[in-house]
Design a protein around this motif. Structure first.
Motif, short mmCIF file in Angstrom:
data_model
loop_
_atom_site.label_atom_id
_atom_site.label_comp_id
_atom_site.label_asym_id
_atom_site.label_seq_id
_atom_site.Cartn_x
_atom_site.Cartn_y
_atom_site.Cartn_z
N VAL A 1 6.29 -1.99 0.89
CA VAL A 1 8.05 -2.56 0.05
C VAL A 1 7.56 -3.99 -0.17
O VAL A 1 6.91 -4.19 0.27
N ALA A 2 8.30 -4.33 -0.91
CA ALA A 2 7.91 -4.97 -2.22
C ALA A 2 8.71 -6.52 -1.73
O ALA A 2 9.92 -6.32 -0.95
N PRO A 3 8.27 -7.23 -1.70
CA PRO A 3 8.60 -8.49 -1.08
C PRO A 3 10.16 -8.98 -1.03
O PRO A 3 10.58 -8.40 -2.15
N TRP B 1 2.52 -1.28 11.04
CA TRP B 1 2.93 -2.18 10.03
C TRP B 1 2.04 -3.33 9.14
O TRP B 1 1.92 -4.09 10.18
N VAL B 2 1.62 -3.37 8.28
CA VAL B 2 0.59 -4.75 7.79
C VAL B 2 1.23 -5.06 6.64
O VAL B 2 2.00 -5.35 6.14
N GLY C 1 10.46 -1.30 -8.21
CA GLY C 1 11.67 -0.36 -7.43
C GLY C 1 10.57 -0.99 -5.84
O GLY C 1 9.64 -1.82 -5.30
N PRO C 2 11.37 -1.09 -5.15
CA PRO C 2 11.59 -2.28 -3.26
C PRO C 2 11.04 -0.94 -2.86
O PRO C 2 9.75 -1.69 -2.32
N VAL C 3 10.28 0.58 -3.13
CA VAL C 3 10.24 1.39 -2.10
C VAL C 3 8.73 1.80 -2.71
O VAL C 3 9.16 3.08 -3.76
N ALA D 1 4.20 -5.11 1.33
CA ALA D 1 3.75 -5.03 3.10
C ALA D 1 3.49 -3.28 3.25
O ALA D 1 3.90 -2.48 2.55
N GLN D 2 3.12 -2.89 3.83
CA GLN D 2 2.67 -1.14 4.53
C GLN D 2 3.53 -0.75 5.61
O GLN D 2 2.78 -1.25 6.24
N LEU D 3 3.34 0.45 5.32
CA LEU D 3 3.49 0.92 6.78
C LEU D 3 3.17 2.07 6.71
O LEU D 3 2.98 3.14 5.94
#
Length: 293
Positions: free
Chosen positions: A116-118, A94-95, A43-45, A66-68
Motif C-alpha cells: 500500500v502506497a503512503p 501488517w508491516v 498506483g495505490p495498491v 506498507a505490506q499486508l
C-alpha cells in the motif's frame, strides 16, 4: 500504460531466472531488483504472489510501501529489531512502511502480499500487527494477485484494489506477535525458551537466573516486553505449535510436548490466542489453499 495486461509480481526461489514473470533465487541482486520494482510501481495498491521452501529466509529489507502478508499455506515468521510476528494460514501481518524486517518460511509457504502506497488511505495501522482475515479480504487478496499491474481506477481491477484499502482497517487484531526484550540477559532466556518451550516453566526459575526477586523480575519483564511473562510464554507456545500443526502433527502430541495436562487445556489456550480451535484452524487453512488453486 493504464489498461495493459502486465502480470502481477510473483517470486519463487526455485524458478528459472530467465522467466520474466518471476525472480530468481533470493540473491542480494535479485532482492534489490524486486524492491526497486516495488518502489517504481505506480498506483495505490500492488499485489504479489510468493512461494518459498521450508526454512527459506528473505534477508532484512525495507520498502516505502506498507505490506499486508497473507500465508495461504505454511507459516511465516517476520522479525524486526523489536520482536517477531508469526503469520499462520488464515491470518495476515501488517508491516508499516519503511520498517526493516526479515521473513522466514516454516513449511512449504504459499504467500500473498498487498503493498500500500503512503497516503493511499487514512486510518491504516501504524504498528506491526497480526490480523485475522475476513472472508471478504481473503477473496480480495486471492483475486488481486491475478489482476494486471496497471489498471484504471474505475475498472474492475481498480474497484477491487479500492475495496482492499477500505477493508484493511476492519481486520481484527490477533495476539500472535512475540515482543523481544532489549536486555541481553533476558533476551537470552527468551531465546532458550523458544528453543524448548514448556508452558509449566516457573517464574521463580526465570527470576533466579537474573538474581532478581519474583516481584522485581515480573516488573522488569513487563517493562522490557510490554506483556506479562505468562502471556509471553503462551504466545511463544503458539509459535512452537503452529508450524507443527500445519505440518500435520496430531493436536494431542503437540499439546503434551508443550507441557499441557490435556488436549482440552491446549485447545482452550489456542482458541483464546487465535480465535479458533485447532481443528477449525487446520480446515480453514486447507480451504484457503484450495481457493487459491
Amino acid at each position: 500504460m493504464p489498461g495493459t495486461s502486465r502480470r502481477p509480481f510473483e517470486d519463487r526461489p526455485d524458478r528459472d531466472p530467465q522467466d520474466d514473470d518471476t525472480e530468481p533465487a533470493w540473491t542480494r541482486e535479485a532482492h534489490d531488483r524486486i524492491i526497486d520494482r516495488l518502489e517504481r510501481a505506480r498506483g495505490p495498491v500492488i499485489a504479489k504472489a510468493s512461494e518459498y521452501p521450508d526454512g527459506y529466509v528473505v534477508r532484512p529489507h525495507r520498502h516505502s510501501r506498507a505490506q499486508l502478508i497473507y500465508a495461504l499455506a505454511g507459516v511465516v515468521t517476520v522479525s524486526t529489531a523489536t520482536g517477531s510476528w508469526m503469520v499462520p494460514p488464515d491470518h495476515a501481518l501488517w508491516v508499516p512502511a519503511d520498517l526493516e524486517h526479515s521473513v522466514t518460511a516454516r513449511g512449504q509457504v504459499s504467500m500473498r502480499s498487498i503493498y500500500v502506497a503512503p497516503g493511499a488511505v487514512s486510518q491504516l495501522p501504524r504498528e506491526t500487527r497480526v490480523v485475522g482475515l475476513t472472508d471478504l479480504m481473503r477473496s480480495l487478496m486471492l483475486e488481486a494477485v491475478r489482476l494486471p499491474q496497471s489498471y484504471e481506477a474505475a475498472s474492475r481491477a481498480g474497484l477491487i484494489m479500492a475495496l482492499i484499502l477500505e477493508e484493511i482497517p476492519n481486520l481484527p487484531e490477533r495476539p500472535l506477535g512475540l515482543p523481544f526484550p532489549a536486555d541481553p540477559r533476558l533476551a537470552k532466556l527468551c531465546r532458550s525458551f523458544l528453543e524448548n518451550p514448556a508452558v509449566g516453566a516457573s517464574i521463580d526459575e526465570w527470576a533466579g537466573s537474573l538474581a532478581m526477586s519474583r516481584r522485581s523480575f515480573t516488573r522488569f519483564f513487563r517493562s522490557e516486553t510490554g506483556v506479562s511473562l505468562s502471556a509471553w510464554r503462551q504466545q511463544a507456545c503458539i509459535f512452537a505449535a503452529l508450524p507443527r500443526l500445519a505440518g500435520g502433527e496430531q493436536v494431542t502430541s503437540v499439546a503434551l510436548d508443550l507441557g499441557y495436562d490435556s488436549t482440552a487445556a491446549f485447545t482452550t489456550m489456542f482458541k483464546r490466542m487465535t480465535g479458533m480451535v485447532p481443528s477449525r484452524y487446520l480446515r480453514a487453512s486447507a480451504l484457503a489453499l484450495q481457493a487459491a488453486e
